[in-house]
Write a protein that holds these residues in place. Structure first.
Motif, PDB file in Angstrom:
ATOM      1  N   SER A 197       0.851  -1.172   0.000  1.00 42.28           N
ATOM      2  CA  SER A 197       0.000   0.000   0.000  1.00 42.28           C
ATOM      3  C   SER A 197       0.894   1.231   0.000  1.00 42.28           C
ATOM      4  O   SER A 197       1.881   1.277   0.738  1.00 42.28           O
ATOM      5  N   LEU A 198       0.547   2.198  -0.820  1.00 45.71           N
ATOM      6  CA  LEU A 198       1.320   3.434  -0.884  1.00 45.71           C
ATOM      7  C   LEU A 198       0.453   4.603  -0.424  1.00 45.71           C
ATOM      8  O   LEU A 198      -0.713   4.717  -0.796  1.00 45.71           O
ATOM      9  N   PHE A 199       1.032   5.473   0.385  1.00 45.76           N
ATOM     10  CA  PHE A 199       0.393   6.701   0.862  1.00 45.76           C
ATOM     11  C   PHE A 199       0.766   7.785  -0.136  1.00 45.76           C
ATOM     12  O   PHE A 199       1.943   8.135  -0.264  1.00 45.76           O
ATOM     13  N   ILE A 200      -0.221   8.315  -0.872  1.00 48.01           N
ATOM     14  CA  ILE A 200       0.085   9.142  -2.034  1.00 48.01           C
ATOM     15  C   ILE A 200      -0.706  10.451  -2.059  1.00 48.01           C
ATOM     16  O   ILE A 200      -1.754  10.574  -1.423  1.00 48.01           O
ATOM     17  N   ASP A 201      -0.188  11.394  -2.848  1.00 49.85           N
ATOM     18  CA  ASP A 201      -0.945  12.606  -3.146  1.00 49.85           C
ATOM     19  C   ASP A 201      -2.159  12.219  -3.991  1.00 49.85           C
ATOM     20  O   ASP A 201      -2.073  11.317  -4.825  1.00 49.85           O
ATOM     21  N   PRO A 202      -3.282  12.904  -3.831  1.00 47.93           N
ATOM     22  CA  PRO A 202      -4.487  12.581  -4.596  1.00 47.93           C
ATOM     23  C   PRO A 202      -4.395  13.113  -6.030  1.00 47.93           C
ATOM     24  O   PRO A 202      -4.971  14.141  -6.375  1.00 47.93           O
ATOM     25  N   ASP A 203      -3.662  12.393  -6.835  1.00 49.94           N
ATOM     26  CA  ASP A 203      -3.401  12.788  -8.222  1.00 49.94           C
ATOM     27  C   ASP A 203      -3.505  11.539  -9.087  1.00 49.94           C
ATOM     28  O   ASP A 203      -2.819  10.547  -8.813  1.00 49.94           O
ATOM     29  N   PRO A 204      -4.338  11.564 -10.137  1.00 50.64           N
ATOM     30  CA  PRO A 204      -4.472  10.380 -10.984  1.00 50.64           C
ATOM     31  C   PRO A 204      -3.145   9.860 -11.544  1.00 50.64           C
ATOM     32  O   PRO A 204      -2.967   8.645 -11.670  1.00 50.64           O
ATOM     33  N   ALA A 205      -2.214  10.742 -11.852  1.00 50.47           N
ATOM     34  CA  ALA A 205      -0.919  10.290 -12.361  1.00 50.47           C
ATOM     35  C   ALA A 205      -0.146   9.513 -11.291  1.00 50.47           C
ATOM     36  O   ALA A 205       0.530   8.520 -11.595  1.00 50.47           O
ATOM     37  N   VAL A 206      -0.272   9.927 -10.043  1.00 50.94           N
ATOM     38  CA  VAL A 206       0.399   9.217  -8.954  1.00 50.94           C
ATOM     39  C   VAL A 206      -0.305   7.882  -8.697  1.00 50.94           C
ATOM     40  O   VAL A 206       0.353   6.880  -8.398  1.00 50.94           O
ATOM     41  N   VAL A 207      -1.623   7.858  -8.851  1.00 51.45           N
ATOM     42  CA  VAL A 207      -2.360   6.598  -8.741  1.00 51.45           C
ATOM     43  C   VAL A 207      -1.856   5.625  -9.798  1.00 51.45           C
ATOM     44  O   VAL A 207      -1.558   4.464  -9.499  1.00 51.45           O
ATOM     45  N   GLU A 208      -1.745   6.081 -11.022  1.00 51.94           N
ATOM     46  CA  GLU A 208      -1.271   5.219 -12.111  1.00 51.94           C
ATOM     47  C   GLU A 208       0.155   4.745 -11.857  1.00 51.94           C
ATOM     48  O   GLU A 208       0.477   3.581 -12.085  1.00 51.94           O
ATOM     49  N   ALA A 209       1.019   5.616 -11.375  1.00 54.12           N
ATOM     50  CA  ALA A 209       2.392   5.220 -11.057  1.00 54.12           C
ATOM     51  C   ALA A 209       2.394   4.161  -9.957  1.00 54.12           C
ATOM     52  O   ALA A 209       3.192   3.209 -10.000  1.00 54.12           O
ATOM     53  N   SER A 210       1.492   4.287  -8.999  1.00 50.02           N
ATOM     54  CA  SER A 210       1.390   3.310  -7.919  1.00 50.02           C
ATOM     55  C   SER A 210       0.984   1.946  -8.466  1.00 50.02           C
ATOM     56  O   SER A 210       1.532   0.910  -8.076  1.00 50.02           O
ATOM     57  N   ARG A 211       0.015   1.953  -9.383  1.00 47.83           N
ATOM     58  CA  ARG A 211      -0.402   0.699 -10.023  1.00 47.83           C
ATOM     59  C   ARG A 211       0.754   0.090 -10.794  1.00 47.83           C
ATOM     60  O   ARG A 211       1.033  -1.104 -10.687  1.00 47.83           O
ATOM     61  N   ALA A 212       1.471   0.921 -11.543  1.00 49.83           N
ATOM     62  CA  ALA A 212       2.593   0.432 -12.339  1.00 49.83           C
ATOM     63  C   ALA A 212       3.701  -0.157 -11.463  1.00 49.83           C
ATOM     64  O   ALA A 212       4.410  -1.076 -11.886  1.00 49.83           O
ATOM     65  N   LEU A 213       3.837   0.353 -10.248  1.00 47.95           N
ATOM     66  CA  LEU A 213       4.836  -0.168  -9.322  1.00 47.95           C
ATOM     67  C   LEU A 213       4.404  -1.478  -8.667  1.00 47.95           C
ATOM     68  O   LEU A 213       5.198  -2.126  -7.996  1.00 47.95           O
ATOM     69  N   GLY A 214       3.146  -1.836  -8.832  1.00 46.92           N
ATOM     70  CA  GLY A 214       2.664  -3.096  -8.277  1.00 46.92           C
ATOM     71  C   GLY A 214       1.908  -2.976  -6.972  1.00 46.92           C
ATOM     72  O   GLY A 214       1.595  -3.987  -6.345  1.00 46.92           O
ATOM     73  N   ALA A 215       1.588  -1.751  -6.555  1.00 43.83           N
ATOM     74  CA  ALA A 215       0.804  -1.583  -5.329  1.00 43.83           C
ATOM     75  C   ALA A 215      -0.599  -2.127  -5.562  1.00 43.83           C
ATOM     76  O   ALA A 215      -1.167  -1.978  -6.638  1.00 43.83           O
ATOM     77  N   GLY A 216      -1.160  -2.736  -4.537  1.00 42.49           N
ATOM     78  CA  GLY A 216      -2.537  -3.202  -4.605  1.00 42.49           C
ATOM     79  C   GLY A 216      -3.504  -2.244  -3.946  1.00 42.49           C
ATOM     80  O   GLY A 216      -4.705  -2.308  -4.155  1.00 42.49           O
ATOM     81  N   THR A 217      -2.961  -1.344  -3.129  1.00 49.31           N
ATOM     82  CA  THR A 217      -3.765  -0.391  -2.364  1.00 49.31           C
ATOM     83  C   THR A 217      -3.075   0.964  -2.380  1.00 49.31           C
ATOM     84  O   THR A 217      -1.850   1.037  -2.310  1.00 49.31           O
TER      85      THR A 217
END
Length: 119
Positions: A5-25
């Motif tokens: 799980s990654l704690f992220i800024d609320p930005d769609p690009a950061v969400v996509e980067a999180s998915r690309a890194l393999g985060a599930g949450t």
């Protein structure tokens, strides 16, 4: 086999980067929303950021959480986020419990979350 799980800024690009890194949450950082004056244009702008990021997380198939600075008075928009599974409100709950007691603070917070979910 370990969930990430990654704690992220609320930005769609950061969400996509999180998915690309393999985060599930992802957990959206709500601090900017919480720092904005209640019911202000700045708060509305931050809610829109959270909503866009939540949509991106849902579209990416990620589990979704949110937190940082949430309390009984401002949790409604967080509870209303699409596919939200978890809100992290520990500090706000404990701080409120010091003033009104734990049972009352939990009840108040549960009511605020339920009201937000109905939005």
């Amino acid at each position: 086999g370990i969930g990430v799980s990654l704690f992220i800024d609320p930005d769609p690009a950061v969400v996509e980067a999180s998915r690309a890194l393999g985060a599930g949450t992802v957990e959206l950082h709500t601090g900017d929303y919480c720092l904005a004056a209640p019911r202000s244009a700045a708060a509305a702008k931050q809610v829109q950021r959270l909503e866009r990021a939540a949509r991106a997380a849902a579209d990416a198939g990620l589990r979704l959480g949110a937190g940082h600075g949430l309390d009984h008075a401002n949790v409604g928009p967080g509870a209303a986020l699409r596919r939200i599974e978890e809100l992290n409100i520990g500090h706000g709950l404990v701080a409120r419990a010091v003033m009104i007691g734990l049972e009352a603070a939990v009840g108040e917070l549960r009511a605020a979350v339920a009201a937000g979910e109905r939005r």
